[in-house]
Design a protein around this motif. Structure first.
Motif, short mmCIF file in Angstrom:
data_model
loop_
_atom_site.label_atom_id
_atom_site.label_comp_id
_atom_site.label_asym_id
_atom_site.label_seq_id
_atom_site.Cartn_x
_atom_site.Cartn_y
_atom_site.Cartn_z
N LYS A 162 0.82 -1.21 0.00
CA LYS A 162 0.00 0.00 0.00
C LYS A 162 0.85 1.26 0.00
O LYS A 162 0.52 2.26 -0.63
CB LYS A 162 -0.94 -0.02 1.20
N SER A 163 1.96 1.21 0.72
CA SER A 163 2.83 2.38 0.80
C SER A 163 3.51 2.68 -0.53
O SER A 163 4.00 3.80 -0.75
CB SER A 163 3.89 2.17 1.89
N LEU A 164 3.56 1.71 -1.42
CA LEU A 164 4.26 1.87 -2.70
C LEU A 164 3.32 2.31 -3.83
O LEU A 164 3.78 2.88 -4.82
CB LEU A 164 4.95 0.56 -3.07
N ILE A 165 2.03 2.05 -3.69
CA ILE A 165 1.09 2.29 -4.79
C ILE A 165 1.12 3.75 -5.26
O ILE A 165 1.20 4.03 -6.46
CB ILE A 165 -0.33 1.88 -4.39
N LYS A 166 1.10 4.70 -4.33
CA LYS A 166 1.10 6.12 -4.71
C LYS A 166 2.37 6.50 -5.46
O LYS A 166 2.34 7.29 -6.41
CB LYS A 166 0.91 7.01 -3.48
N GLN A 167 3.49 5.94 -5.04
CA GLN A 167 4.74 6.24 -5.71
C GLN A 167 4.74 5.68 -7.13
O GLN A 167 5.20 6.33 -8.07
CB GLN A 167 5.91 5.65 -4.91
N LEU A 168 4.21 4.48 -7.30
CA LEU A 168 4.11 3.88 -8.63
C LEU A 168 3.17 4.69 -9.52
O LEU A 168 3.45 4.92 -10.70
CB LEU A 168 3.63 2.43 -8.52
N GLN A 169 2.05 5.15 -8.96
CA GLN A 169 1.12 5.98 -9.71
C GLN A 169 1.80 7.26 -10.18
O GLN A 169 1.60 7.71 -11.32
CB GLN A 169 -0.10 6.30 -8.85
N LYS A 170 2.62 7.84 -9.32
CA LYS A 170 3.35 9.07 -9.66
C LYS A 170 4.32 8.83 -10.82
O LYS A 170 4.37 9.61 -11.78
CB LYS A 170 4.10 9.56 -8.43
N TYR A 171 5.08 7.75 -10.74
CA TYR A 171 6.05 7.45 -11.80
C TYR A 171 5.36 7.09 -13.12
O TYR A 171 5.89 7.35 -14.20
CB TYR A 171 6.96 6.31 -11.37
N LEU A 172 4.19 6.47 -13.04
CA LEU A 172 3.50 6.02 -14.26
C LEU A 172 2.64 7.11 -14.90
O LEU A 172 2.20 6.94 -16.05
CB LEU A 172 2.62 4.80 -13.93
N GLU A 173 2.41 8.21 -14.21
CA GLU A 173 1.52 9.26 -14.73
C GLU A 173 1.94 9.77 -16.11
O GLU A 173 1.08 9.99 -16.98
CB GLU A 173 1.47 10.42 -13.72
N PRO A 174 3.25 9.99 -16.39
CA PRO A 174 3.62 10.52 -17.71
C PRO A 174 3.54 9.52 -18.86
O PRO A 174 3.69 9.90 -20.02
CB PRO A 174 5.08 10.97 -17.51
N TYR A 175 3.33 8.25 -18.56
CA TYR A 175 3.35 7.24 -19.62
C TYR A 175 2.08 7.29 -20.47
O TYR A 175 0.97 7.33 -19.96
CB TYR A 175 3.51 5.83 -19.02
N GLU A 176 2.30 7.27 -21.79
CA GLU A 176 1.17 7.24 -22.73
C GLU A 176 0.52 5.86 -22.77
O GLU A 176 -0.68 5.72 -22.99
CB GLU A 176 1.65 7.62 -24.14
N GLY A 177 1.34 4.84 -22.59
CA GLY A 177 0.84 3.46 -22.63
C GLY A 177 1.49 2.62 -21.56
O GLY A 177 2.67 2.82 -21.22
N ILE A 178 0.74 1.70 -20.99
CA ILE A 178 1.25 0.80 -19.96
C ILE A 178 0.78 -0.61 -20.30
O ILE A 178 -0.43 -0.83 -20.53
CB ILE A 178 0.76 1.19 -18.55
#
Length: 413
Positions: A162-178
């Motif tokens: 749970k503590s990591l989810i927000k950080q992953l969301q932050k890093y993934l925000e600029p990605y056009e595709g995942i």
């Protein structure tokens, strides 16, 4: 420079005609034509080993043969502190709790800034990041950059801490595709419009996976001291706690009480300074108690010879406790050999339970399925045949090529 070009040979995509369905072949040709004027960069953290390396070694030259401007760069060396942070990040993605400090995140982000700087110096149209080590590099780019970033996750990501989810969301925000392997791997809270699912796949025409005869396979296996007059089972993977090598030994020892002639081959790869892997090897040896029918082949079997073990084995085991995908399952099934695998991660998608092998959740269950298939060779053969066809339809490299090309074409529009 942190990123260095990875040199690969040439491939001919036309050789897949007749191996895959005509519709899939034609789709790839059609999509590739739309990307011929685009520059695409693949980046990953290791240029000489691992599943992602093997995957790109096949994918990159095939895309080049389709006249797409592809480059592949990898990190050759990383600082020790960055390596330790990324190991903790990987474990966190897998669900192992760790309270990251600001210092640890700074180490991670500073390294990714250096990666981003090297990338923005070239006019790429797409950058496909292949692992978590460089996940944070896209957010370090100049906001005016026109590069479209895609992250291909190669991990089992359905249960990050749970503590990591927000950080992953932050890093993934600029990605056009995942790209995630399977729907259940999607990290919570991401923009669904940018998500797609497509698992990694095997290259059936690579040296490692090209079909060989049973006689050829036996000649290779014999060199390693395996008694071909008796049955043997094999597990192939890197040596870490998630692959449960000790559990495989326990299941084999139980099966051996009913089938005394049964041999076990464990093929593992490990770096010489990996103390965790050394501890696992010591535990394996302790459990086996000098049993001569255990063949523990650590860093002894070359990649080209693994196919022989997968072909000649009576059964292939992949008793993982966690598994992002597990390429060795598809490789073994493509070899016509039934697989007994852990009921986890990507293994669940590759094994049709009771049709091309069995999914197991315990040592007891694993041992019983080993005994069943060794004592019923006709059933094992039928499962192997079913498995080969199932892999042909679902887990060969051209299917993944189509999925990635389709995503890039969609992002262009």
């Amino acid at each position: 420079m942190l990123l260095h070009d990875v040199v690969v040979g040439k491939r001919d995509f036309q050789k897949f005609r007749g191996v895959i369905e005509n519709g899939l072949f034609d789709d790839i040709i059609r999509l590739s034509k739309k990307l011929r004027n685009k520059r695409v960069l693949y980046i990953n953290s290791n240029q000489n080993r691992g599943g992602v390396y093997e995957h790109l070694t096949s994918l990159v030259p095939l895309l080049r043969d389709l006249h797409i401007k592809i480059d592949w760069k990898a990190i050759t060396e990383v600082p020790a502190d960055f390596y330790e942070v990324t190991k903790l990040l990987y474990n966190g993605i897998q669900g192992i709790e760790h309270n990251f400090t600001l210092k640890e995140w700074k180490i991670y982000e500073d390294f990714n800034k250096r990666i981003a700087k090297e990338i923005e110096d070239d006019p790429w149209d797409f950058v496909l990041v292949q692992d978590h080590q460089m996940l944070g590099s896209s957010m370090q780019m100049n906001k005016k950059s026109r590069i479209k970033w895609i992250w291909q996750s190669h991990s089992e990501t359905h249960n990050p801490t749970k503590s990591l989810i927000k950080q992953l969301q932050k890093y993934l925000e600029p990605y056009e595709g995942i790209i995630f392997y399977f729907p259940e791997y999607v990290i919570p809270g991401l923009n669904s419009r940018r998500l797609t699912t497509s698992s990694i796949a095997i290259d059936p025409l690579s040296a490692k996976n090209k079909t060989i005869s049973i006689d050829e396979a036996k000649q290779v296996v014999k060199r390693f001291g395996i008694d071909l007059g008796r049955p043997f089972i094999t597990q192939v993977s890197r040596i870490d706690s998630w692959k449960d090598f000790p559990g495989v030994v326990d299941a084999w020892l139980l099966a051996k009480k009913q089938i005394p002639q049964l041999q076990l081959v464990l093929i593992g790869a490990v770096s010489l300074n990996n103390i965790h892997a050394k501890a696992i090897i010591e535990l394996i040896e302790k459990k086996a108690m000098g049993e001569k029918d255990l063949h523990l082949l650590v860093n002894q079997v070359e990649r080209k010879d693994i196919k022989a073990f997968q072909t000649a084995s009576n059964i292939v085991i992949q008793k993982s406790l966690r598994e992002g995908f597990g390429l060795t399952v598809s490789e073994a099934l493509w070899s016509g050999t039934p697989v007994i695998g852990g009921n986890v991660g990507g293994i669940k998608h590759q094994i049709v339970n009771g049709k091309c092998g069995y999914l197991v959740g315990s040592i007891e269950e694993c041992y019983r399925r080993i005994v069943e298939l060794i004592q019923n060779p006709n059933k094992a053969q039928e499962m192997g045949q079913f498995g080969r066809e199932y892999i042909r339809k679902n887990f060969l490299l051209p299917r993944l090529m189509r999925d990635e090309l389709k995503l890039m074409v969609e992002l262009m529009n």
